[in-house]
Scaffold this active site. Structure first.
Site, PDB file in Angstrom:
ATOM      1  N   GLY A 131      -4.569  -4.683   3.683  1.00  0.00           N
ATOM      2  CA  GLY A 131      -5.277  -5.566   2.746  1.00  0.00           C
ATOM      3  C   GLY A 131      -4.587  -5.734   1.418  1.00  0.00           C
ATOM      4  N   LYS A 202      -0.474  -2.996  12.801  1.00  0.00           N
ATOM      5  CA  LYS A 202       0.002  -2.781  11.427  1.00  0.00           C
ATOM      6  C   LYS A 202       1.165  -1.785  11.407  1.00  0.00           C
ATOM      7  CE  LYS A 202      -4.683  -3.692   9.747  1.00  0.00           C
ATOM      8  NZ  LYS A 202      -5.980  -3.031   9.475  1.00  0.00           N
TER       9      LYS A 202
END
Lengths: 433, 433
Positions: A131, A202
């Site tokens: 994020g 990720k």
């Protein structure tokens, strides 16, 4: 200078956040970037009640990639199908792309970056990992002087929320998962989060930019948190550890370890104290030592923070010689390494083993000899009282570091013992110094 | 492409580390930067036994700035005098500069950046704050979409080592300082570290790039840790806080707070658990929320890590249009704000007060009324038993947030009470949510 025109594709949580941040902070962003950034078009099927888009033309997603006025296409629709088509089309049309789509980059990134290079455009993807934490930038640029040894991240907020609640309140996995779904932290189908697939996407991206290897999502090992019990959480605590769902990538002589799994971490490590939905990534480099980057790993505006930072970066770099830009995967495309990703059986780790013994003293001797025959050293042993309902005695062992294949072999032997009931619970242990 | 030629000026700890990292990681760095980086010259008065410089020409420092072969001058000599002359000369000669010199940037940065802009060259200074942590890059680029609300940093390792030892081992300030000096963490004259001047240099830089204001070191408020007692450390602990020497910058409507002082932080905050010589900086932005960046704040190779990252950045940006580069102070030079730095009397904080009462119940009533008359609310009160040697009763209060002038006024009134002995100890409290 003329403002740069961006098109936002997808007006869900992150798209809406990006729209709002670009509007609200327009002046501050222009003071930094040296020119305005204007949302000239939105590609979306429906509006977002949290955004006032009344002044902005709305069209279908793919049309944004064809709009000759748009300089930068911001892909925030998610998924592999339309998102991929959109990104490839935008690149084909010579547009720069900013995306928050970890799955797209982890699975199709090599192809996307090759096409972007051919067309001389930038594909920026800071928002795809952790994020609002600028971790891609930190690794790709901020630590560019280092040989990265390893990185370890809490990169799925849902999983971390569940583990935090289990530890702090003694709740079960299923109980917390239901709450997380009600709170909107977890999807109705929580597989991507709790089985570690989202984290593996990720991790794949982080490992590529850390070690200079192509994206190889299919080689990432993934183990979820669904089998964790509150008993394991408590035993770990008693041993001075906390259990986190960790994405771990390490460069060794033999190859690159790329694995997502529950992990015991010493309780006094900063990363062991990252709680709730927050994310953190540790990066260890040969010059810098260990670093940690912490922040909100998801959410409307934290993710938008990363998207907008990428837009500003693109605005600065779009006039530069493509050869001098930061390479998509941190290393020059012709300098990527073919250092192999190791199968999990060849990865090295220390282990937490929980054995359900029917007859404690006898089993301990047998277990100790199984380990010693395989050259596996025991770091510590904890024996608990028999649990009342079944009379089984939980025996907890921590081993020294060993190749996974050896511990698998030892566990198979333990499970064959008459004095051992059921499966041996095995959780990896990392010191993260 | 031809390798870029750099000259290292100063071959002490950081200079030696930079030389070694550039040599050892030359291949890895070239794979990232797309071209080699060659140490073509060293400017130093003496050699460094930890560096093999036998293949590299050594000259006097200022000559490096005049060498037509050198593209980038790396200033690692420290101090204001020769360093300033060297940097200005290098810029005048059209060379890019990388420096780790926080004092130089904090005090002379405005002048240096103006000259660099005039000459179209880059002055990079990542290593000047928090050693290996890429905090300048994170704020200047990674959080470029945000309005930064505040930042708070443990940005002096010596001070943090002293406070950690005081808390963990109950040692006195003087005792730990002597050890820190013996270990080489603290200088023979520790003023810069323990009085907060070093931290104020770094904070000045961080505040400028966070808020888009010129460097204003002379307006930073600085308070050291020399007056802290183990009693205060223990009382803070009992109240659920830890004391850290914090650099704190906050943007308010009225102006910018810029202050370095001991600070109580809730013990469960990540930054409260940053121990020993390690550094960490929290940054809070309107979109991203709170982030934290952690790592080694000093040392040979951690600082070199930041220097080399800057060199790679300069190598990438040196061929670009100067107008499109990341501005030195994050914001375009003509877009800097004149939002004033507030005097400490106008800053807002909560406070820890330790009052030595001669007669506890009576004094408490008087103290409470002094606070209440000034509209200062009490968050909590802790009273301890009389210390044996003097019969005085320590009374500890935590207040709500209030403008400093009011608490100063209240303290003056308390110190005038007959029942209060000596000075009131006052430490600021920050929640850092």
């Amino acid at each position: 200078m003329k403002p740069v025109k961006v098109g936002i594709c997808g007006l869900g949580t992150v798209g809406g956040g990006t729209f709002n941040v670009l509007k609200r902070n327009a002046e501050e962003i222009a003071r930094r970037a040296g020119r305005g950034i204007e949302v000239a078009q939105i590609g979306a099927r429906s509006s977002n009640p949290r955004c006032d888009t009344s002044d902005t033309p709305v069209t279908s997603v793919l049309e944004v990639a064809d709009n000759p006025d748009i300089d930068i296409v911001i892909e925030l629709i998610g998924g592999y199908t339309v998102a991929r088509e959109l990104v490839m089309k935008a690149i084909d049309n010579g547009k720069h792309v900013v995306t928050a789509n970890k799955a797209l980059i982890a699975v199709h990134g090599n192809e996307i970056f090759a096409k972007a290079r051919e067309k001389g455009v930038i594909v920026a993807f800071e928002a795809s990992v952790a994020g609002g934490i600028p971790i891609i930038k930190a690794i790709r640029e901020g630590l560019a002087g280092n040989q990265i040894n390893w990185l370890a991240g809490i990169i799925n907020g849902t999983g971390n929320f569940i583990l935090t609640e289990m530890r702090e309140k003694g709740r079960t996995f299923d109980d917390v998962l239901k709450e997380a779904q009600a709170l909107g932290y977890a999807e109705a189908d929580p597989t991507f989060d709790v089985e570690g697939i989202d984290a593996a996407h990720k991790l794949t991206i982080l490992a590529s930019i850390a070690f200079g290897v192509p994206l190889q999502f299919d080689k990432a090992y993934t183990e979820g948190i669904t089998r964790l019990t509150t008993a394991d959480v408590n035993y770990a605590e008693a041993l001075g550890y906390r259990i986190k769902h960790l994405g771990m990538a390490r460069r060794t002589e033999a190859g690159i370890e790329l694995r997502v799994h529950p992990t015991l971490i010493p309780a006094d490590r900063l990363i062991a104290n990252v709680n709730g939905v927050m994310n953190a990534v540790m990066v260890n480099g040969d010059a810098v030592g260990s670093t940690l980057f912490y922040g909100a790993g998801a959410g409307m505006e934290p993710t938008a923070s990363a998207v907008v930072a990428d837009v500003v970066d693109v605005v600065r770099a779009m006039t530069s010689d493509p050869e001098n830009r930061v390479p998509h995967l941190a290393f020059q495309p012709d300098a990527l390494s073919d250092h192999p990703v190791l199968p999990i059986s060849a990865c090295a780790s220390a282990y937490y083993l929980r054995i359900q013994a029917k007859d404690h003293p006898g089993v301990l001797a047998q277990v100790a000899s199984i380990l010693s025959e395989r050259g596996i050293n025991i770091e510590s042993i904890m024996q608990k009282e028999a649990e009342e309902h079944d009379g089984l005695v939980p025996m907890i062992l921590l081993t020294h570091q060993v190749i996974e294949q050896k511990i698998d072999d030892a566990i198979a032997a333990m499970e064959g013992l008459e004095g051992v009931a059921g499966k041996v619970m095995r959780i990896r242990v990392e010191q993260l110094n």
